[in-house]
Motif scaffolding. Sequence first.
Motif, PDB file in Angstrom:
ATOM      1  N   ALA A  90     -34.132  -3.786  72.961  1.00  0.00           N
ATOM      2  CA  ALA A  90     -32.757  -4.281  72.894  1.00  0.00           C
ATOM      3  C   ALA A  90     -32.747  -5.701  72.359  1.00  0.00           C
ATOM      4  O   ALA A  90     -33.619  -6.510  72.693  1.00  0.00           O
ATOM      5  N   PRO A  91     -31.803  -6.045  71.492  1.00  0.00           N
ATOM      6  CA  PRO A  91     -31.758  -7.410  70.936  1.00  0.00           C
ATOM      7  C   PRO A  91     -31.508  -8.418  72.034  1.00  0.00           C
ATOM      8  O   PRO A  91     -30.789  -8.162  72.988  1.00  0.00           O
ATOM      9  N   ALA A  92     -32.145  -9.579  71.874  1.00  0.00           N
ATOM     10  CA  ALA A  92     -31.970 -10.655  72.859  1.00  0.00           C
ATOM     11  C   ALA A  92     -30.572 -11.229  72.754  1.00  0.00           C
ATOM     12  O   ALA A  92     -29.926 -11.179  71.708  1.00  0.00           O
ATOM     13  N   ALA A  93     -30.108 -11.735  73.885  1.00  0.00           N
ATOM     14  CA  ALA A  93     -28.769 -12.342  73.914  1.00  0.00           C
ATOM     15  C   ALA A  93     -28.732 -13.569  73.019  1.00  0.00           C
ATOM     16  O   ALA A  93     -29.670 -14.371  73.019  1.00  0.00           O
ATOM     17  N   PRO A  94     -27.711 -13.728  72.203  1.00  0.00           N
ATOM     18  CA  PRO A  94     -27.647 -14.877  71.285  1.00  0.00           C
ATOM     19  C   PRO A  94     -27.546 -16.176  72.062  1.00  0.00           C
ATOM     20  O   PRO A  94     -26.947 -16.234  73.124  1.00  0.00           O
ATOM     21  N   ALA A  95     -28.175 -17.222  71.515  1.00  0.00           N
ATOM     22  CA  ALA A  95     -28.117 -18.540  72.148  1.00  0.00           C
ATOM     23  C   ALA A  95     -26.749 -19.164  71.946  1.00  0.00           C
ATOM     24  O   ALA A  95     -26.063 -18.900  70.958  1.00  0.00           O
ATOM     25  N   VAL A  96     -26.353 -19.993  72.909  1.00  0.00           N
ATOM     26  CA  VAL A  96     -25.058 -20.668  72.834  1.00  0.00           C
ATOM     27  C   VAL A  96     -25.122 -21.741  71.748  1.00  0.00           C
ATOM     28  O   VAL A  96     -26.076 -22.515  71.678  1.00  0.00           O
ATOM     29  N   THR A  97     -24.142 -21.767  70.881  1.00  0.00           N
ATOM     30  CA  THR A  97     -24.102 -22.742  69.795  1.00  0.00           C
ATOM     31  C   THR A  97     -23.753 -24.109  70.353  1.00  0.00           C
ATOM     32  O   THR A  97     -22.775 -24.261  71.076  1.00  0.00           O
ATOM     33  N   LEU A  98     -24.568 -25.123  70.021  1.00  0.00           N
ATOM     34  CA  LEU A  98     -24.336 -26.478  70.501  1.00  0.00           C
ATOM     35  C   LEU A  98     -23.505 -27.260  69.492  1.00  0.00           C
ATOM     36  O   LEU A  98     -23.629 -27.052  68.284  1.00  0.00           O
ATOM     37  N   PRO A  99     -22.674 -28.192  69.954  1.00  0.00           N
ATOM     38  CA  PRO A  99     -21.922 -29.055  69.038  1.00  0.00           C
ATOM     39  C   PRO A  99     -22.864 -29.953  68.253  1.00  0.00           C
ATOM     40  O   PRO A  99     -23.971 -30.257  68.722  1.00  0.00           O
ATOM     41  N   PRO A 100     -22.473 -30.384  67.058  1.00  0.00           N
ATOM     42  CA  PRO A 100     -23.349 -31.244  66.243  1.00  0.00           C
ATOM     43  C   PRO A 100     -23.764 -32.517  66.966  1.00  0.00           C
ATOM     44  O   PRO A 100     -24.903 -32.953  66.864  1.00  0.00           O
ATOM     45  N   ALA A 101     -22.836 -33.138  67.696  1.00  0.00           N
ATOM     46  CA  ALA A 101     -23.178 -34.375  68.403  1.00  0.00           C
ATOM     47  C   ALA A 101     -24.231 -34.133  69.470  1.00  0.00           C
ATOM     48  O   ALA A 101     -25.136 -34.953  69.670  1.00  0.00           O
ATOM     49  N   LEU A 102     -24.148 -33.000  70.144  1.00  0.00           N
ATOM     50  CA  LEU A 102     -25.139 -32.676  71.174  1.00  0.00           C
ATOM     51  C   LEU A 102     -26.488 -32.363  70.554  1.00  0.00           C
ATOM     52  O   LEU A 102     -27.534 -32.693  71.112  1.00  0.00           O
ATOM     53  N   ILE A 103     -26.474 -31.724  69.368  1.00  0.00           N
ATOM     54  CA  ILE A 103     -27.730 -31.441  68.654  1.00  0.00           C
ATOM     55  C   ILE A 103     -28.409 -32.749  68.246  1.00  0.00           C
ATOM     56  O   ILE A 103     -29.619 -32.927  68.409  1.00  0.00           O
ATOM     57  N   ASP A 104     -27.610 -33.704  67.708  1.00  0.00           N
ATOM     58  CA  ASP A 104     -28.180 -34.996  67.313  1.00  0.00           C
ATOM     59  C   ASP A 104     -28.760 -35.726  68.509  1.00  0.00           C
ATOM     60  O   ASP A 104     -29.820 -36.355  68.430  1.00  0.00           O
ATOM     61  N   ARG A 105     -28.079 -35.638  69.634  1.00  0.00           N
ATOM     62  CA  ARG A 105     -28.553 -36.315  70.846  1.00  0.00           C
ATOM     63  C   ARG A 105     -29.868 -35.691  71.337  1.00  0.00           C
ATOM     64  O   ARG A 105     -30.806 -36.406  71.705  1.00  0.00           O
ATOM     65  N   ALA A 106     -29.960 -34.349  71.295  1.00  0.00           N
ATOM     66  CA  ALA A 106     -31.184 -33.680  71.721  1.00  0.00           C
ATOM     67  C   ALA A 106     -32.350 -34.023  70.795  1.00  0.00           C
ATOM     68  O   ALA A 106     -33.472 -34.275  71.252  1.00  0.00           O
ATOM     69  N   GLN A 107     -32.101 -34.049  69.481  1.00  0.00           N
ATOM     70  CA  GLN A 107     -33.163 -34.385  68.544  1.00  0.00           C
ATOM     71  C   GLN A 107     -33.606 -35.836  68.709  1.00  0.00           C
ATOM     72  O   GLN A 107     -34.787 -36.157  68.557  1.00  0.00           O
ATOM     73  N   ALA A 108     -32.661 -36.734  69.011  1.00  0.00           N
ATOM     74  CA  ALA A 108     -33.031 -38.135  69.229  1.00  0.00           C
ATOM     75  C   ALA A 108     -33.904 -38.295  70.460  1.00  0.00           C
ATOM     76  O   ALA A 108     -34.887 -39.049  70.457  1.00  0.00           O
ATOM     77  N   LEU A 109     -33.598 -37.549  71.529  1.00  0.00           N
ATOM     78  CA  LEU A 109     -34.434 -37.610  72.728  1.00  0.00           C
ATOM     79  C   LEU A 109     -35.839 -37.062  72.451  1.00  0.00           C
ATOM     80  O   LEU A 109     -36.837 -37.603  72.945  1.00  0.00           O
ATOM     81  N   ALA A 110     -35.904 -35.970  71.672  1.00  0.00           N
ATOM     82  CA  ALA A 110     -37.206 -35.396  71.343  1.00  0.00           C
ATOM     83  C   ALA A 110     -38.041 -36.352  70.495  1.00  0.00           C
ATOM     84  O   ALA A 110     -39.246 -36.512  70.717  1.00  0.00           O
ATOM     85  N   GLU A 111     -37.399 -37.015  69.518  1.00  0.00           N
ATOM     86  CA  GLU A 111     -38.130 -37.968  68.686  1.00  0.00           C
ATOM     87  C   GLU A 111     -38.588 -39.171  69.505  1.00  0.00           C
ATOM     88  O   GLU A 111     -39.695 -39.688  69.302  1.00  0.00           O
ATOM     89  N   GLN A 112     -37.753 -39.624  70.426  1.00  0.00           N
ATOM     90  CA  GLN A 112     -38.141 -40.738  71.278  1.00  0.00           C
ATOM     91  C   GLN A 112     -39.331 -40.369  72.163  1.00  0.00           C
ATOM     92  O   GLN A 112     -40.259 -41.154  72.355  1.00  0.00           O
ATOM     93  N   HIS A 113     -39.331 -39.143  72.716  1.00  0.00           N
ATOM     94  CA  HIS A 113     -40.454 -38.694  73.545  1.00  0.00           C
ATOM     95  C   HIS A 113     -41.731 -38.600  72.721  1.00  0.00           C
ATOM     96  O   HIS A 113     -42.804 -39.002  73.175  1.00  0.00           O
ATOM     97  N   HIS A 114     -41.615 -38.100  71.474  1.00  0.00           N
ATOM     98  CA  HIS A 114     -42.796 -37.971  70.622  1.00  0.00           C
ATOM     99  C   HIS A 114     -43.336 -39.334  70.233  1.00  0.00           C
ATOM    100  O   HIS A 114     -44.558 -39.545  70.175  1.00  0.00           O
ATOM    101  N   ALA A 115     -42.438 -40.297  69.932  1.00  0.00           N
ATOM    102  CA  ALA A 115     -42.883 -41.634  69.553  1.00  0.00           C
ATOM    103  C   ALA A 115     -43.516 -42.375  70.723  1.00  0.00           C
ATOM    104  O   ALA A 115     -44.407 -43.194  70.527  1.00  0.00           O
ATOM    105  N   THR A 116     -43.086 -42.059  71.943  1.00  0.00           N
ATOM    106  CA  THR A 116     -43.611 -42.776  73.114  1.00  0.00           C
ATOM    107  C   THR A 116     -44.930 -42.186  73.600  1.00  0.00           C
ATOM    108  O   THR A 116     -45.877 -42.913  73.899  1.00  0.00           O
ATOM    109  N   THR A 117     -44.987 -40.851  73.691  1.00  0.00           N
ATOM    110  CA  THR A 117     -46.164 -40.190  74.267  1.00  0.00           C
ATOM    111  C   THR A 117     -47.059 -39.532  73.226  1.00  0.00           C
ATOM    112  O   THR A 117     -48.198 -39.202  73.542  1.00  0.00           O
ATOM    113  N   GLY A 118     -46.568 -39.306  72.023  1.00  0.00           N
ATOM    114  CA  GLY A 118     -47.348 -38.602  71.011  1.00  0.00           C
ATOM    115  C   GLY A 118     -47.371 -37.103  71.207  1.00  0.00           C
ATOM    116  O   GLY A 118     -48.093 -36.407  70.499  1.00  0.00           O
TER     117      GLY A 118
END
Length: 233
Positions: free
Chosen positions: A179-207
């Motif tokens: 059975a096909p998996a349930a589709p993921a909830v679409t995030l607003p563009p601002a929330l996507i940018d915020r999530a990517q910024a947090l991920a980049e900050q974590h990568h820059a801090t911890t590698g």
Amino acid sequence: MRAQLARVDAVIVQAVIAGALSFSHLHDLADAAGQGGWKAWAYPVSVDLLLVAAWRRMRAQQRAGQPAGGPRLWFLIALAASLGANVATAGLLDLDDVPASLRVVVAGWPAVAFFGGTLLAHTPRIVDSLPVVAIPETDGEPAPAPTVVDAPDRDALPAPVAEPVPDTESPTASVPVAAPAAPAVTLPPALIDRAQALAEQHHATTGLVADPDDVRARLGLPPSMTASVAAHL
């Protein structure tokens, strides 16, 4: 209402008086250090503008939950310049014979202020408020209990019909499809940018690559939206 206006007026008057005194002290110190004419008036403007800009940037990053070490450093530098001028003109320093070290500090201040103002102006803008994602919630009422129906008489039931056994050796045998998996909830563009910024900050801090579940928790989203966050990292 009148009492509130009186308090606001008192704060404004106090701020104007303090600003004028600090402005005058910075002007007198710059003039005594050899920066005469219009340059002596430009020094207090530069110090006060850097002080206000660093304070606003520091408060914005604190409200967004991000570290504000850079703006705090420039705020302390501008505050030290303002306090230093106030103390120096209080009679502790002979303005007719300013030390050479102080002349060097005053002469080098424009470069320091320009560098700090440039860093504050080119810092990425902080998203102070993120859109709220509507998550459907249940009303909390328990589901009605299923109705119990008495089992019919076994003699009254029709005889079961044997179903044909599929031929597993035949190449045309049907293959079960997942059975096909349930589709993921679409995030607003601002929330996507915020999530990517947090991920980049974590990568820059911890590698290390940021954990989608950790990013989701920092965004304040429910656990069901971890897959949606992971799809945009």
